[in-house]
Design a protein around this motif. Structure first.
Motif, PDB file in Angstrom:
ATOM      1  N   SER A  77       1.638  -4.694 -39.841  1.00 23.20           N
ATOM      2  CA  SER A  77       1.210  -4.436 -41.217  1.00 23.20           C
ATOM      3  C   SER A  77      -0.251  -4.007 -41.206  1.00 23.20           C
ATOM      4  O   SER A  77      -1.016  -4.360 -40.309  1.00 23.20           O
ATOM      5  CB  SER A  77       1.393  -5.675 -42.099  1.00 23.20           C
ATOM      6  N   ARG A  97      -1.344  -3.022 -49.200  1.00 24.70           N
ATOM      7  CA  ARG A  97      -0.935  -3.610 -47.916  1.00 24.70           C
ATOM      8  C   ARG A  97       0.498  -3.170 -47.668  1.00 24.70           C
ATOM      9  O   ARG A  97       1.349  -3.303 -48.560  1.00 24.70           O
ATOM     10  CB  ARG A  97      -1.050  -5.126 -47.949  1.00 24.70           C
ATOM     11  N   SER A 125       3.859  -2.784 -44.658  1.00 20.35           N
ATOM     12  CA  SER A 125       4.478  -3.076 -43.361  1.00 20.35           C
ATOM     13  C   SER A 125       4.833  -1.754 -42.716  1.00 20.35           C
ATOM     14  O   SER A 125       5.277  -0.823 -43.394  1.00 20.35           O
ATOM     15  CB  SER A 125       5.736  -3.923 -43.541  1.00 20.35           C
TER      16      SER A 125
END
Length: 165
Positions: free
Chosen positions: A118, A135, A137
């Motif tokens: 991530s 944010r 992944s």
């Protein structure tokens, strides 16, 4: 009945055992870079640069394409000092994130032999103020044919939406 000596037995059995003994895969010593592209969407007029961070480090500011990173020369050591075939202290830079701007609203980030799970991406203005942050992944897909030895990978492109301010 003829008794064979141990050396004679080995000489007879050795050709049959070599294919079994030599079945392990030997991988060449190499380094590679994994890439992910971040594209901007929305009101990008005030975006000066994009930053990508892992838990360990962040990319540096850039306003022009960076030269391709120079990978270390793969010089095997007699003992395989660090497990990669590089002499101690001469392996790839740890946690270094390369960055280059690809066009108006796209940046490409590279990781030497790393594929973080991530990352956090930010669009920043010229003063360093965060205009958008996300944010995400990353799912890495290995490219090339040497999958059993590792090798370069890419992650699906990331889109960061910048709202008007």
């Amino acid at each position: 009945m003829v008794r064979l000596r141990p050396i004679a037995c080995l000489a007879i059995l050795l050709p049959a055992l070599l294919p079994v003994i030599g079945c392990g895969k030997t991988c060449p010593t190499m380094a590679w870079i994994n890439y992910v592209t971040v594209g901007l969407d929305g009101d990008t007029r005030n975006v000066a640069w994009v930053q990508l961070c892992t838990p360990d480090s962040c990319s540096q500011q850039t306003d022009r394409p960076a030269p391709p990173p120079v990978l270390p020369t793969a010089t095997p050591t007699p003992t395989g000092a660090n497990g990669l075939g590089f002499p101690p202290g001469q392996g790839p830079a740890e946690h270094h994130i390369s960055v280059e701007r690809n066009g108006t609203d796209a940046w490409r980030f590279g990781f030497v032999m790393e594929s973080p799970g991530s990352v956090t991406v930010r669009a920043l203005d010229s003063a360093g103020k965060t205009l958008a942050e996300k944010r995400v992944s990353l799912a890495w897909q290995q490219i090339g044919k040497a999958t059993e030895c590792g090798g370069p990978a890419t992650a699906a492109p990331v889109t960061l939406t910048v709202n008007s301010t």
